[in-house]
Design a protein around this motif. Structure first.
Motif, PDB file in Angstrom:
ATOM      1  N   UNK A 233       5.427 -15.660  -8.501  1.00 47.66           N
ATOM      2  CA  UNK A 233       5.832 -15.368  -7.127  1.00 47.66           C
ATOM      3  C   UNK A 233       4.632 -14.747  -6.426  1.00 47.66           C
ATOM      4  N   UNK A 234       4.231 -15.329  -5.305  1.00 43.95           N
ATOM      5  CA  UNK A 234       3.089 -14.839  -4.536  1.00 43.95           C
ATOM      6  C   UNK A 234       3.585 -14.104  -3.300  1.00 43.95           C
ATOM      7  N   UNK A 235       2.798 -13.132  -2.840  1.00 47.11           N
ATOM      8  CA  UNK A 235       3.181 -12.299  -1.707  1.00 47.11           C
ATOM      9  C   UNK A 235       2.070 -12.271  -0.667  1.00 47.11           C
ATOM     10  N   UNK A 236       2.479 -12.206   0.595  1.00 48.24           N
ATOM     11  CA  UNK A 236       1.530 -12.043   1.701  1.00 48.24           C
ATOM     12  C   UNK A 236       2.108 -11.025   2.675  1.00 48.24           C
ATOM     13  N   UNK A 237       1.324  -9.999   3.018  1.00 44.30           N
ATOM     14  CA  UNK A 237       1.770  -8.991   3.973  1.00 44.30           C
ATOM     15  C   UNK A 237       0.808  -8.949   5.153  1.00 44.30           C
ATOM     16  N   UNK A 238       1.341  -8.554   6.312  1.00 44.46           N
ATOM     17  CA  UNK A 238       0.527  -8.374   7.515  1.00 44.46           C
ATOM     18  C   UNK A 238       1.063  -7.169   8.264  1.00 44.46           C
ATOM     19  N   UNK A 239       0.165  -6.242   8.612  1.00 43.26           N
ATOM     20  CA  UNK A 239       0.541  -5.001   9.283  1.00 43.26           C
ATOM     21  C   UNK A 239      -0.316  -4.838  10.530  1.00 43.26           C
TER      22      UNK A 239
ATOM     23  N   UNK B 215      -1.603 -12.809 -13.859  1.00 39.12           N
ATOM     24  CA  UNK B 215      -1.007 -12.389 -12.588  1.00 39.12           C
ATOM     25  C   UNK B 215      -2.105 -11.859 -11.678  1.00 39.12           C
ATOM     26  N   UNK B 216      -1.787 -11.783 -10.369  1.00 39.62           N
ATOM     27  CA  UNK B 216      -2.797 -11.393  -9.371  1.00 39.62           C
ATOM     28  C   UNK B 216      -4.065 -12.215  -9.571  1.00 39.62           C
ATOM     29  N   UNK B 217      -3.882 -13.517  -9.695  1.00 41.67           N
ATOM     30  CA  UNK B 217      -5.004 -14.389 -10.032  1.00 41.67           C
ATOM     31  C   UNK B 217      -6.010 -14.504  -8.899  1.00 41.67           C
ATOM     32  N   UNK B 218      -5.519 -14.484  -7.655  1.00 37.99           N
ATOM     33  CA  UNK B 218      -6.405 -14.485  -6.491  1.00 37.99           C
ATOM     34  C   UNK B 218      -5.845 -13.508  -5.462  1.00 37.99           C
TER      35      UNK B 218
ATOM     36  N   UNK C 150      -3.956  -4.951   8.864  1.00 38.83           N
ATOM     37  CA  UNK C 150      -4.143  -5.135   7.424  1.00 38.83           C
ATOM     38  C   UNK C 150      -3.433  -6.412   7.025  1.00 38.83           C
ATOM     39  N   UNK C 151      -4.136  -7.272   6.281  1.00 37.93           N
ATOM     40  CA  UNK C 151      -3.551  -8.506   5.774  1.00 37.93           C
ATOM     41  C   UNK C 151      -3.932  -8.643   4.305  1.00 37.93           C
ATOM     42  N   UNK C 152      -2.976  -9.048   3.495  1.00 44.38           N
ATOM     43  CA  UNK C 152      -3.273  -9.229   2.073  1.00 44.38           C
ATOM     44  C   UNK C 152      -2.409 -10.346   1.496  1.00 44.38           C
ATOM     45  N   UNK C 153      -3.059 -11.213   0.726  1.00 44.93           N
ATOM     46  CA  UNK C 153      -2.377 -12.287   0.018  1.00 44.93           C
ATOM     47  C   UNK C 153      -2.652 -12.132  -1.468  1.00 44.93           C
ATOM     48  N   UNK C 154      -1.582 -12.088  -2.267  1.00 45.43           N
ATOM     49  CA  UNK C 154      -1.707 -11.975  -3.720  1.00 45.43           C
ATOM     50  C   UNK C 154      -1.044 -13.199  -4.341  1.00 45.43           C
ATOM     51  N   UNK C 155      -1.851 -14.063  -4.926  1.00 45.61           N
ATOM     52  CA  UNK C 155      -1.322 -15.242  -5.594  1.00 45.61           C
ATOM     53  C   UNK C 155      -0.867 -14.851  -6.999  1.00 45.61           C
ATOM     54  N   UNK C 156       0.372 -15.226  -7.316  1.00 50.28           N
ATOM     55  CA  UNK C 156       1.011 -14.849  -8.580  1.00 50.28           C
ATOM     56  C   UNK C 156       1.039 -13.329  -8.734  1.00 50.28           C
ATOM     57  N   UNK C 157       1.647 -12.679  -7.760  1.00 48.35           N
ATOM     58  CA  UNK C 157       1.773 -11.222  -7.836  1.00 48.35           C
ATOM     59  C   UNK C 157       2.529 -10.800  -9.088  1.00 48.35           C
ATOM     60  N   UNK C 158       3.482 -11.624  -9.515  1.00 47.33           N
ATOM     61  CA  UNK C 158       4.184 -11.368 -10.770  1.00 47.33           C
ATOM     62  C   UNK C 158       4.781 -12.676 -11.266  1.00 47.33           C
ATOM     63  N   UNK C 159       5.185 -12.679 -12.549  1.00 49.31           N
ATOM     64  CA  UNK C 159       5.785 -13.851 -13.175  1.00 49.31           C
ATOM     65  C   UNK C 159       7.254 -13.588 -13.457  1.00 49.31           C
ATOM     66  N   UNK C 160       8.089 -14.599 -13.236  1.00 50.60           N
ATOM     67  CA  UNK C 160       9.498 -14.486 -13.590  1.00 50.60           C
ATOM     68  C   UNK C 160       9.654 -14.582 -15.104  1.00 50.60           C
ATOM     69  N   UNK C 161      10.750 -14.034 -15.605  1.00 47.12           N
ATOM     70  CA  UNK C 161      11.013 -14.104 -17.046  1.00 47.12           C
ATOM     71  C   UNK C 161      11.488 -15.496 -17.429  1.00 47.12           C
TER      72      UNK C 161
ATOM     73  N   UNK D  96       5.106 -21.506  -5.030  1.00 46.80           N
ATOM     74  CA  UNK D  96       4.255 -22.625  -5.444  1.00 46.80           C
ATOM     75  C   UNK D  96       2.777 -22.261  -5.325  1.00 46.80           C
ATOM     76  N   UNK D  97       2.465 -21.019  -5.704  1.00 49.20           N
ATOM     77  CA  UNK D  97       1.075 -20.530  -5.730  1.00 49.20           C
ATOM     78  C   UNK D  97       0.390 -20.614  -4.375  1.00 49.20           C
ATOM     79  N   UNK D  98       1.149 -20.359  -3.310  1.00 51.70           N
ATOM     80  CA  UNK D  98       0.565 -20.265  -1.987  1.00 51.70           C
ATOM     81  C   UNK D  98       0.445 -21.566  -1.224  1.00 51.70           C
ATOM     82  N   UNK D  99       0.983 -22.659  -1.763  1.00 51.87           N
ATOM     83  CA  UNK D  99       0.943 -23.923  -1.021  1.00 51.87           C
ATOM     84  C   UNK D  99       1.828 -23.848   0.216  1.00 51.87           C
TER      85      UNK D  99
END
Length: 207
Positions: A182-188, A81-84, A196-207, A151-154
């Motif tokens: 599930x990947x997340x991207x925030x912008x403030x 998780x949090x791979x990139x 502030x901008x941040x992109x987290x690829x694979x922020x967490x995995x589903x069960x 889809x890992x940020x595609x």
């Protein structure tokens, strides 16, 4: 995070590594050898320099300028998780007239994701808190945006965000198939020009 020193100023910028709990069993040498890191500073749109670490020293003019500090980490060879993670801070700053250090007006975001101990979802609503550097004039947060990707940020989908009190926000995060990320991207943005901008690829995995 960063301080500017003197009229012909030097700044030392550093960024904390964003790692998962699974890293606790690994030593620092594994983190350094199995990840790539890049810290880059821009002034008024022109690159000042870069360092392949989470910290670096930069020599800057004392005049007011608009800065953008980026930090990119690729831990895909080490973590599930949090791979990139890519983070960018935008701010305005000028150097002091003496040799004192001064803080810069940076924004950051704390994540409270609906996850259990194994980084698997146990709910659907995430909360986010915007933080500001201490010792500087506090800015009004003018916008907070969130996007999610399965889809890992595609591709990215905007999330509906609810503003809470005290610079906090809430949003639903998507469901995903088992063992998919599930990947997340925030912008403030803030009233004084900080972003502030941040992109987290694979922020967490589903069960």
């Amino acid at each position: 995070m960063a301080s500017f020193i003197g009229s012909a100023r030097a700044t030392r910028a550093s960024s904390p590594a964003l790692i998962d709990r699974s890293m606790r069993s690994r030593d620092a040498s594994s983190w350094r050898s199995d990840t790539t890191r890049l810290l880059t500073l821009y002034r008024n749109g022109t690159k000042v320099g870069e360092h392949p670490e989470s910290f670096g020293n930069f020599t800057l003019p004392a005049a007011m300028g608009t800065y953008r500090l980026t930090y990119d980490v690729d831990a895909s060879a080490l973590l599930p998780v949090s791979t990139r993670v890519s983070t960018a801070w935008t701010f305005q700053s000028a150097g002091p007239s003496d040799t004192e250090s001064i803080p810069v007006p940076l924004l950051s975001v704390d994540y409270a994701l609906p996850l259990g101990e194994a980084n698997h979802p146990n709910g659907s609503v995430a909360e986010f808190a915007v933080r500001q550097t201490r010792g500087v004039q506090q800015q009004e947060i003018t916008s907070f945006s969130l996007w999610t990707s399965v889809d890992d940020g595609t591709t990215w989908q905007p999330a509906r965000v609810e503003r809470l009190e005290d610079s906090r926000y809430a949003a639903e995060v998507p469901e995903q198939d088992a063992d998919r990320g599930v990947s997340l991207r925030v912008a403030v943005k803030a009233s004084g020009g900080s972003e502030f901008e941040q992109t987290i690829i694979r922020a967490y995995l589903a069960e």
